[in-house]
Enzyme design. Structure first.
Site, PDB file in Angstrom:
ATOM      1  CG  ASP A 114      18.774   0.515  28.824  1.00 28.11           C
ATOM      2  OD1 ASP A 114      18.212   1.390  28.143  1.00 28.11           O
ATOM      3  OD2 ASP A 114      18.894  -0.662  28.445  1.00 28.11           O
TER       4      ASP A 114
ATOM      5  CB  ILE B  80      31.182  -1.453  26.413  1.00 27.12           C
ATOM      6  CG1 ILE B  80      30.226  -0.272  26.254  1.00 27.12           C
ATOM      7  CG2 ILE B  80      32.619  -0.969  26.437  1.00 27.12           C
ATOM      8  CD1 ILE B  80      30.322   0.739  27.389  1.00 27.12           C
TER       9      ILE B  80
ATOM     10  CG  ASP C 247      14.574  -3.209  30.615  1.00 26.52           C
ATOM     11  OD1 ASP C 247      14.426  -4.416  30.908  1.00 26.52           O
ATOM     12  OD2 ASP C 247      15.260  -2.812  29.652  1.00 26.52           O
TER      13      ASP C 247
ATOM     14  CG  ASN D  12      19.120  -2.411  31.532  1.00 28.71           C
ATOM     15  OD1 ASN D  12      19.892  -2.499  30.577  1.00 28.71           O
ATOM     16  ND2 ASN D  12      17.815  -2.633  31.421  1.00 28.71           N
TER      17      ASN D  12
ATOM     18  CB  SER E 161      16.431  -4.604  20.942  1.00 33.01           C
ATOM     19  OG  SER E 161      16.084  -3.873  22.114  1.00 33.01           O
ATOM     20  CG  PHE E 162      17.764   1.943  21.546  1.00 31.86           C
ATOM     21  CD1 PHE E 162      16.582   2.541  21.133  1.00 31.86           C
ATOM     22  CD2 PHE E 162      18.881   2.746  21.707  1.00 31.86           C
ATOM     23  CE1 PHE E 162      16.523   3.904  20.896  1.00 31.86           C
ATOM     24  CE2 PHE E 162      18.835   4.105  21.475  1.00 31.86           C
ATOM     25  CZ  PHE E 162      17.646   4.688  21.071  1.00 31.86           C
ATOM     26  N   GLY E 163      20.353  -0.325  20.111  1.00 33.86           N
ATOM     27  CA  GLY E 163      21.553   0.151  19.427  1.00 33.86           C
ATOM     28  C   GLY E 163      22.809  -0.438  20.040  1.00 33.86           C
ATOM     29  CD  GLU E 164      26.756  -1.583  17.000  1.00 36.71           C
ATOM     30  OE1 GLU E 164      26.753  -2.651  16.352  1.00 36.71           O
ATOM     31  OE2 GLU E 164      27.484  -0.604  16.736  1.00 36.71           O
TER      32      GLU E 164
END
Length: 656
Positions: free
Chosen positions: A245, A113, A227, A232, A117-120
């Protein structure tokens, strides 16, 4: 006035009064690629940009990490992240001997979904409770001594739960990757706005109130989100906004977080963060830009003059068409360039427009929570009731199923035991074979030597029931005939024993026919009928050329014929007593018609060869009338029993 004063399309050059007139040249147009893009909506930007844009390729490290041969191999056991340190993670669905990870064994991945930049982020169903969750997996392996190793997980655990914050469940580390399990929402605010574009003002106020409550909860716990953006912010199925997030959350109580603070998205970044560090006012600025984008469908720039234009408050009036003055004033105050002039979260909650909607929004969220809780409770009760009923009625259903299966077996056995009645023998029936043999149908199907096909005459290889062929023919006069004829085999084998065989050899036991559908021509005489009409001396011998012996043989033939007639009458009586009113098979003659046709004389055989022969004069033969043909007696002479009975074996009356 000079003509070139109001001309904006050419360059105006000032010259002295004595200088000659300078011809103005048109201004060189700036290329489209180098022009500064003005502020526009997302719809306008979509019309200028192509529909499909290939995403940027991801950075992949093709060279594996080199390690020393003396390095200690790391433990791949999943470790649960807690405020008191890592702990061992256990689950009934996790097997340490399996090579798959804890996430692959305990969760069933539905879809991806989101990527960042951090992950999936995966939408996965947990096998422990069969519920859907959002699991965020880091892409790059975490460093062992990194200060921000568990920063996001610790932020989730430190922040107290709130109805407008994404719910946190657990986080664990495995193979140098961090897994964060959180609540799964329906969609993000960015996805919702990209479909709906300019939202109604009522929805804008609801989003504003929900986000303001979430930001106020963070600020009251000395936390800075840093952020806040539509990506988010998540929406539930009831359109309740939740802030998530927490990867860049700054805990003001932790000096390490303040030192290692990072910048968020430049589109929603406050101008003072470029030269300083994030503050509470920077979160208010990001919240204001988010509300501005949702209300006006503004395509927020990430840099350039348009970026400074928003920070300076130079937003065209056309973007605020249809927006109330209260909402516009609050947005302008929140995106003020000076951080000291921005209102705090507490001051915004005390605003009249927000305060009137705050209570109604709380009641709505509470009612939705109660509704979801009631639905979950009812579903749990229903599941337990179904489990209880299944335990109670399981033996009854098994017993009923066993009865039905047994009934089906009996019906199938009865249907399978129904023998096929040959077309050429319509007189036979189910009860007929039992009356003839006295043996049950089930036992008969195993020892019968006949193949009960549609042909009445079985193959010669299967005719093992009767004795060998007779050596002599038994001839009878026409006066000895009766209505019922003795039966014999339709093939070369005969059911009648010769006189010589019967006198010379002892009687052999008769094998009864125990198969349903035995043709009448294949019946075997029952031994009980042999001695019914008389007995004979087993020591008597018939001579071949003696006249006395010939008279004895004639008498014996007559007695045998009478015995056969009695046996046939007895068998026919058994057939009539056990007759079942069954519909005759197709293409066959009914038994009643066959019996009535037995008394009638045979049809004459027409010889058409006589018509081709020349008729000689004086030797013409009189034509025989049809009446004379019907009254003509049958041919005299000797005729074998087999040839006489073969004429009555056909299924129709016109057979020869």
């Amino acid at each position: 006035m000079d003509e070139t004063e109001n001309n904006t399309s050419i360059d105006s050059v000032e010259v002295g009064p004595s200088s000659p007139r300078v011809v103005a040249t048109p201004r060189i147009p700036i290329p489209v690629m180098m022009r500064e893009t003005p502020l526009s909506t997302k719809r306008e930007r979509q019309a200028l940009t192509p529909r499909f844009r290939r995403p940027a390729p991801r950075m992949i490290k093709t060279v594996p990490q080199t390690r020393s041969i003396w390095s200690v191999r790391k433990d791949t056991t999943p470790q649960l992240v807690t405020p008191h340190g890592p702990q061992e993670l256990e689950s009934p669905h996790y097997d340490r001997a399996n090579t798959q990870t804890f996430f692959e064994q305990v969760f069933q991945i539905d879809e991806i979904i989101g990527r960042g930049s951090f992950g999936e982020v995966f939408a996965a169903r947990c096998r422990e409770d069969s519920r859907l969750y959002a699991v965020k997996v880091s892409i790059a392996p975490m460093r062992q001594h990194s200060m921000s190793k568990y920063r996001e997980a610790e932020s989730h655990m430190i922040i107290p739960p709130h109805k407008n914050l994404v719910k946190f469940y657990r986080a664990w580390e495995e193979t140098d990757r961090l897994y964060i399990q959180t609540e799964l929402c329906e969609q993000s605010l960015q996805q919702y706005c990209s479909v709906q574009h300019a939202l109604p003002e009522n929805e804008i106020w609801n989003i504003f109130v929900d986000l303001l409550e979430a930001v106020h909860h963070l600020h009251s716990n000395d936390m800075i989100h840093d952020d806040i953006k539509p990506e988010n912010i998540f929406l539930t199925k009831h359109k309740i906004c939740k802030l998530g997030d927490f990867g860049l959350v700054i805990n003001l109580k932790n000096p390490n977080d303040v030192k290692s603070a990072e910048e968020g998205d430049s589109k929603y970044l406050a101008p003072e963060v470029l030269n300083g560090k994030p503050t509470f006012a920077s979160d208010i600025f990001s919240l204001g830009v988010t509300i501005l984008e949702a209300a006006t469908d503004l395509d927020v720039p990430s840099n350039g003059d348009a970026w400074h234009q928003i920070r300076n408050g130079q937003i065209p009036e056309r973007f605020f068409v249809g927006i109330s003055s209260d909402l516009r004033v609050l947005i302008e105050q929140m995106i003020n360039k000076e951080p000291m002039k921005r209102p705090t979260s507490d001051a915004l909650r005390k605003h009249l427009s927000i305060r009137t909607r705050l209570d109604s929004r709380r009641r709505y969220i509470l009612s939705m929570d109660m509704r979801d809780g009631f639905c979950n409770l009812m579903s749990s009760i229903l599941v337990w009731c179904m489990a209880f009923l299944s335990v109670v009625f399981h033996p009854v259903t098994r017993f009923h199923e066993a009865i039905n299966n047994r009934r089906s077996e009996l019906c199938a056995q009865f249907v399978n035991n129904q023998q096929h009645t040959p077309i050429q023998t319509p007189e036979t029936s189910k009860v007929y074979s039992e009356s003839l043999t006295g043996v049950a149908l089930r036992q008969a199907s195993q020892i019968s030597p006949f193949d009960f096909s549609d042909d009445e005459n079985p193959p010669h290889s299967q005719r093992r029931l009767f004795t060998g062929p007779v050596s002599r023919r038994l001839n009878f006069d026409d006066e000895m005939e009766d209505e019922e004829q003795a039966t014999c085999s339709s093939s070369n084998s005969s059911a009648i024993e010769t006189a010589e065989d019967s006198l010379s050899s002892p009687k052999k036991p008769v094998i009864p026919v125990t198969r349903q559908g035995t043709p009448k021509s294949a019946r075997r005489l029952i031994p009980s009928y042999r001695n019914r009409s008389g007995s004979r001396d087993p020591t008597h011998h018939a001579g071949a050329g003696d006249s006395m012996n010939s008279s004895i043989l004639d008498q014996e033939r007559t007695d045998r014929y009478l015995r056969m007639r009695l046996a046939e009458q007895q068998l026919d009586w058994n057939d009539h007593s056990n007759m079942i009113d069954e519909a005759p098979p197709p293409m066959s003659c009914p038994p009643r018609i066959r019996r009535s046709l037995r008394d009638m004389p045979r049809m004459p055989v027409l010889n058409f060869n006589l018509l081709d022969e020349p008729i000689k004069k004086g030797k013409e033969k009189p034509v025989v009338e049809p009446a004379e043909l019907r009254q003509r007696p049958m041919r005299n002479g000797l005729k074998s029993l087999r040839s006489r009975m073969a004429s009555f074996q056909g299924s129709s009356g016109d057979e020869n």
